[in-house]
Design an enzyme around this catalytic site. Sequence first.
Site, short mmCIF file in Angstrom:
data_model
loop_
_atom_site.label_atom_id
_atom_site.label_comp_id
_atom_site.label_asym_id
_atom_site.label_seq_id
_atom_site.Cartn_x
_atom_site.Cartn_y
_atom_site.Cartn_z
N ARG A 146 0.94 -1.25 -0.11
CA ARG A 146 -0.06 0.27 -0.03
C ARG A 146 0.96 1.30 0.00
O ARG A 146 0.99 2.04 1.25
CB ARG A 146 -0.69 0.18 1.21
CG ARG A 146 -1.77 -1.36 1.43
CD ARG A 146 -2.91 -1.15 2.57
NE ARG A 146 -1.95 -1.30 3.79
CZ ARG A 146 -2.62 -1.41 4.55
NH1 ARG A 146 -4.06 -1.28 4.96
NH2 ARG A 146 -2.01 -1.68 6.13
N ASP A 160 0.95 -11.58 17.48
CA ASP A 160 0.28 -10.83 18.58
C ASP A 160 -0.47 -11.57 19.70
O ASP A 160 -0.42 -11.35 21.03
CB ASP A 160 -0.32 -9.31 18.02
CG ASP A 160 -1.38 -10.11 17.26
OD1 ASP A 160 -1.43 -11.19 16.45
OD2 ASP A 160 -2.38 -8.99 16.61
N ASP A 179 7.75 -5.95 3.10
CA ASP A 179 7.80 -7.12 2.46
C ASP A 179 7.43 -7.51 1.07
O ASP A 179 6.52 -7.05 0.36
CB ASP A 179 6.55 -7.69 3.28
CG ASP A 179 6.27 -9.11 3.02
OD1 ASP A 179 6.81 -9.83 2.15
OD2 ASP A 179 5.26 -9.42 3.68
N HIS A 182 7.48 -11.45 9.02
CA HIS A 182 8.19 -10.06 8.93
C HIS A 182 8.47 -9.55 9.97
O HIS A 182 9.55 -8.90 10.34
CB HIS A 182 7.12 -9.34 8.08
CG HIS A 182 7.60 -8.14 7.39
ND1 HIS A 182 6.80 -6.98 6.91
CD2 HIS A 182 8.83 -7.45 7.43
CE1 HIS A 182 7.59 -6.12 6.55
NE2 HIS A 182 8.89 -6.00 6.68
N ASP A 241 -0.43 2.06 7.90
CA ASP A 241 -1.62 2.82 7.82
C ASP A 241 -1.97 3.35 9.20
O ASP A 241 -3.23 3.33 9.36
CB ASP A 241 -2.74 1.94 7.51
CG ASP A 241 -2.99 0.77 8.55
OD1 ASP A 241 -1.99 0.57 9.66
OD2 ASP A 241 -3.99 -0.05 8.44
#
Length: 471
Positions: free
Chosen positions: A113, A308, A142, A206, A233
């Site tokens: 993005r 996470d 990535d 990553h 983002d």
Amino acid sequence: MLKSHRMFLPLPRRSKHLTGSILLVLFLFFVVYTWRPLLARSDVRPTARGVATALALSEPSAWLRIAKQPEFLEAQWPEERKGQLKQQAALGTTQFPTTAAPIIPVVVFAFNRGDHLRRTIDSVLSSASYSPSLHPIFISQDGDDSAVTEVIESYGQKIHHLRYHWPGKPKKEVKLPAEYLQPPWIELPPESRPPPITPYLKIAGHYEFALTEMMDYVDGHNRWDRLIMLEDDMDVAPDFFSYFRKMSPFFDTDPSLYCVSAWNDHGQKPFVSDATALYRTECFPGLGWMWSRERWNELKDWMPGWWDDWLREPTQRKGRSCVYPEVSRVYTFGAEGTSTGWFFAPWLTSMQLNEENVDWDAVDVGYLHQDLYDDLLKDQLRSAIRIDGVGEAKRAIDRDLAGRMDRPLDVDERLIEYGDLADLTSLMMTARLLYEHKAGVPRTSYRGVVHFRYRGIRIWMVPKSFARGPG
């Protein structure tokens, strides 16, 4: 005659010494002024090049430093080192000036993005508390998306570039979340199916790559012991960096600190008001967070999927908790991502980003040390008024605030007791809080306590088992 002979005898010797001295001075003068132009030339360093070659073949970080010297020819390096440069090296300069304050780099994770990434970088660079010398920016990309690469290169020396390529399979067995262990998802409508598994494996790989590079290999990694992580983002607050600088020393003084986050899962506009309020939570928040080298060294045996959630498990957390702000210092604007936008519409669009440039140097945050925090929390709950239900709590606050323009200091906070996790879930749904729990721990909870603000007044949801003390 003897006196005369003795008087003239030394004269020839003195003359010889004088002649030799003059010749020596002339020789040194010739050497200095003949070789000085050569020594001043930056491209005449045969000895340094030989030493650098030896270092480069033996130590990765040294090789990263020397590979950036313009006089080096790529053909001198073995093919495996060239591949290592593309996979692991920081592309661009990583020479950091000496500073009195600790260096805390920020890593932005990017994939495909480019427009989002540019907005994030611009937000970081324009933050009022940003310092190029204290917070070097690394973009960890990535893959090879050309639009993302073009954005990164457009900032020149302002940022540094890492590139990651997923090897195609995890290095060890992956523990799937419960939602992937249900009956075949093909029987469910598309909107109810969980996202594909592979993106979560790539993201976990990553993160492991970037943490490994930044803490163990990137040139200059020995200059820092903290690391801030962002995604591509996110907008950041004016005091984003000063907040993290203020909290950084806590890692050295409070072993119960797990992480420092800029994100409040219940940070929607109706639920927050105090830009200086900080709390502890046992549910890892993520989304703009700082970690220490000590925590990384402890947990570098990374989970290759759902990293996470893995950090939230009791085995890794070990009873520790994270610090987070009442008003978030990051705002995520990416409606579409790996989770296919599941939570964006109902929860994230109304998130409040702090707009105040808080002077954190003037804020006392000592109460966040665990022992002090536990006592303070008990005192706050002891002074709150017990009440039944979220609706009744809001009505009571409405009555207290009736006819008043501003929130007065003497309005009592409310406390709602609950029995179990199901009871709390019902309360959170009624309050319109994010009720998705992680590893059995409610988001933002500490010792089972969850809170939010209504018209600026806190409403506490507290387990009946919580020791409030007398009163």
